[in-house]
Motif scaffolding. Structure first.
Motif, PDB file in Angstrom:
ATOM      1  N   CYS A   1     -58.974 -55.614   3.987  1.00  0.00           N
ATOM      2  CA  CYS A   1     -60.005 -56.255   3.168  1.00  0.00           C
ATOM      3  C   CYS A   1     -59.515 -57.611   2.678  1.00  0.00           C
ATOM      4  O   CYS A   1     -58.328 -57.805   2.440  1.00  0.00           O
ATOM      5  N   VAL A   2     -60.447 -58.519   2.514  1.00  0.00           N
ATOM      6  CA  VAL A   2     -60.134 -59.829   1.940  1.00  0.00           C
ATOM      7  C   VAL A   2     -61.150 -60.128   0.847  1.00  0.00           C
ATOM      8  O   VAL A   2     -62.332 -59.781   0.964  1.00  0.00           O
ATOM      9  N   ARG A   3     -60.673 -60.728  -0.229  1.00  0.00           N
ATOM     10  CA  ARG A   3     -61.553 -61.149  -1.322  1.00  0.00           C
ATOM     11  C   ARG A   3     -61.159 -62.554  -1.738  1.00  0.00           C
ATOM     12  O   ARG A   3     -59.988 -62.852  -1.941  1.00  0.00           O
TER      13      ARG A   3
ATOM     14  N   GLY B   1     -48.528 -79.219  10.577  1.00  0.00           N
ATOM     15  CA  GLY B   1     -48.575 -77.953  11.297  1.00  0.00           C
ATOM     16  C   GLY B   1     -48.617 -76.769  10.345  1.00  0.00           C
ATOM     17  O   GLY B   1     -48.375 -76.898   9.156  1.00  0.00           O
ATOM     18  N   MET B   2     -48.942 -75.644  10.884  1.00  0.00           N
ATOM     19  CA  MET B   2     -48.974 -74.413  10.102  1.00  0.00           C
ATOM     20  C   MET B   2     -47.989 -73.442  10.718  1.00  0.00           C
ATOM     21  O   MET B   2     -47.986 -73.244  11.927  1.00  0.00           O
ATOM     22  N   GLU B   3     -47.169 -72.824   9.888  1.00  0.00           N
ATOM     23  CA  GLU B   3     -46.194 -71.871  10.397  1.00  0.00           C
ATOM     24  C   GLU B   3     -46.790 -70.495  10.566  1.00  0.00           C
ATOM     25  O   GLU B   3     -46.362 -69.742  11.419  1.00  0.00           O
ATOM     26  N   GLU B   4     -47.757 -70.155   9.732  1.00  0.00           N
ATOM     27  CA  GLU B   4     -48.341 -68.814   9.788  1.00  0.00           C
ATOM     28  C   GLU B   4     -49.843 -68.904   9.579  1.00  0.00           C
ATOM     29  O   GLU B   4     -50.304 -69.498   8.624  1.00  0.00           O
ATOM     30  N   ILE B   5     -50.578 -68.337  10.494  1.00  0.00           N
ATOM     31  CA  ILE B   5     -52.028 -68.252  10.369  1.00  0.00           C
ATOM     32  C   ILE B   5     -52.405 -66.787  10.486  1.00  0.00           C
ATOM     33  O   ILE B   5     -51.953 -66.097  11.404  1.00  0.00           O
ATOM     34  N   ILE B   6     -53.217 -66.313   9.559  1.00  0.00           N
ATOM     35  CA  ILE B   6     -53.714 -64.946   9.626  1.00  0.00           C
ATOM     36  C   ILE B   6     -55.165 -65.003  10.066  1.00  0.00           C
ATOM     37  O   ILE B   6     -55.978 -65.692   9.455  1.00  0.00           O
ATOM     38  N   VAL B   7     -55.465 -64.313  11.155  1.00  0.00           N
ATOM     39  CA  VAL B   7     -56.819 -64.275  11.702  1.00  0.00           C
ATOM     40  C   VAL B   7     -57.360 -62.868  11.504  1.00  0.00           C
ATOM     41  O   VAL B   7     -56.694 -61.889  11.836  1.00  0.00           O
ATOM     42  N   GLY B   8     -58.562 -62.772  10.959  1.00  0.00           N
ATOM     43  CA  GLY B   8     -59.204 -61.474  10.777  1.00  0.00           C
ATOM     44  C   GLY B   8     -60.199 -61.207  11.880  1.00  0.00           C
ATOM     45  O   GLY B   8     -60.773 -62.122  12.456  1.00  0.00           O
ATOM     46  N   GLY B   9     -60.372 -59.947  12.170  1.00  0.00           N
ATOM     47  CA  GLY B   9     -61.330 -59.567  13.195  1.00  0.00           C
ATOM     48  C   GLY B   9     -61.756 -58.127  13.005  1.00  0.00           C
ATOM     49  O   GLY B   9     -61.168 -57.387  12.227  1.00  0.00           O
TER      50      GLY B   9
ATOM     51  N   ASP C   1     -57.496 -69.954   2.429  1.00  0.00           N
ATOM     52  CA  ASP C   1     -58.175 -70.080   3.710  1.00  0.00           C
ATOM     53  C   ASP C   1     -58.059 -71.529   4.191  1.00  0.00           C
ATOM     54  O   ASP C   1     -57.415 -72.363   3.535  1.00  0.00           O
ATOM     55  N   LEU C   2     -58.644 -71.829   5.339  1.00  0.00           N
ATOM     56  CA  LEU C   2     -58.522 -73.176   5.904  1.00  0.00           C
ATOM     57  C   LEU C   2     -59.189 -74.251   5.051  1.00  0.00           C
ATOM     58  O   LEU C   2     -58.937 -75.426   5.228  1.00  0.00           O
ATOM     59  N   LYS C   3     -60.048 -73.831   4.122  1.00  0.00           N
ATOM     60  CA  LYS C   3     -60.695 -74.777   3.209  1.00  0.00           C
ATOM     61  C   LYS C   3     -59.936 -74.900   1.891  1.00  0.00           C
ATOM     62  O   LYS C   3     -60.381 -75.562   0.981  1.00  0.00           O
ATOM     63  N   GLY C   4     -58.785 -74.219   1.785  1.00  0.00           N
ATOM     64  CA  GLY C   4     -57.964 -74.300   0.592  1.00  0.00           C
ATOM     65  C   GLY C   4     -58.380 -73.379  -0.537  1.00  0.00           C
ATOM     66  O   GLY C   4     -57.860 -73.479  -1.644  1.00  0.00           O
ATOM     67  N   ARG C   5     -59.299 -72.460  -0.268  1.00  0.00           N
ATOM     68  CA  ARG C   5     -59.757 -71.527  -1.302  1.00  0.00           C
ATOM     69  C   ARG C   5     -58.777 -70.363  -1.423  1.00  0.00           C
ATOM     70  O   ARG C   5     -58.303 -69.831  -0.420  1.00  0.00           O
ATOM     71  N   ASN C   6     -58.480 -69.978  -2.665  1.00  0.00           N
ATOM     72  CA  ASN C   6     -57.573 -68.855  -2.919  1.00  0.00           C
ATOM     73  C   ASN C   6     -58.210 -67.542  -2.502  1.00  0.00           C
ATOM     74  O   ASN C   6     -59.406 -67.336  -2.687  1.00  0.00           O
ATOM     75  N   LEU C   7     -57.385 -66.659  -1.948  1.00  0.00           N
ATOM     76  CA  LEU C   7     -57.863 -65.348  -1.547  1.00  0.00           C
ATOM     77  C   LEU C   7     -56.741 -64.328  -1.689  1.00  0.00           C
ATOM     78  O   LEU C   7     -55.569 -64.676  -1.834  1.00  0.00           O
ATOM     79  N   ILE C   8     -57.126 -63.066  -1.639  1.00  0.00           N
ATOM     80  CA  ILE C   8     -56.183 -61.960  -1.643  1.00  0.00           C
ATOM     81  C   ILE C   8     -56.597 -61.035  -0.499  1.00  0.00           C
ATOM     82  O   ILE C   8     -57.779 -60.744  -0.316  1.00  0.00           O
ATOM     83  N   ILE C   9     -55.597 -60.585   0.279  1.00  0.00           N
ATOM     84  CA  ILE C   9     -55.876 -59.596   1.310  1.00  0.00           C
ATOM     85  C   ILE C   9     -55.203 -58.283   0.907  1.00  0.00           C
ATOM     86  O   ILE C   9     -54.130 -58.285   0.300  1.00  0.00           O
ATOM     87  N   PHE C  10     -55.884 -57.181   1.210  1.00  0.00           N
ATOM     88  CA  PHE C  10     -55.460 -55.855   0.778  1.00  0.00           C
ATOM     89  C   PHE C  10     -55.297 -54.913   1.960  1.00  0.00           C
ATOM     90  O   PHE C  10     -56.007 -55.018   2.947  1.00  0.00           O
TER      91      PHE C  10
END
Length: 75
Positions: A40-42, A2-10, A65-74
């Motif tokens: 913003c996300v990068r 399970g996932m405790e926290e999911i961030i969805v962008g829109g 992200d859901l594919k395991g790629r590292n990201l930063i949100i600003f």
């Protein structure tokens, strides 16, 4: 797993209203929706770079992200 926290962008608040309604009506899932200050996300394309080694401001957050790629949100 399970996932405790999911961030969805829109783009726009209406997209989140639609997401919430569809999750309730189609999957019988209740969600807690909190709006975050991020705009913003990068993605970090350099796989050799450790995201934890980056000196970030308090207005940014590391994640994956859901594919395991590292990201930063600003903010």
């Amino acid at each position: 797993i399970g996932m405790e926290e999911i961030i969805v962008g829109g783009v726009g608040v209406l997209q989140f209203d639609v997401l919430e309604q569809r999750l309730k009506s189609e999957y019988n899932v209740d969600i807690n929706l909190d709006l975050l200050p991020f705009q913003c996300v990068r993605w970090i394309e350099n796989e050799e770079l450790d995201p934890n080694a980056l000196n970030l401001t308090s207005e940014s957050k590391r994640g994956k992200d859901l594919k395991g790629r590292n990201l930063i949100i600003f903010a």
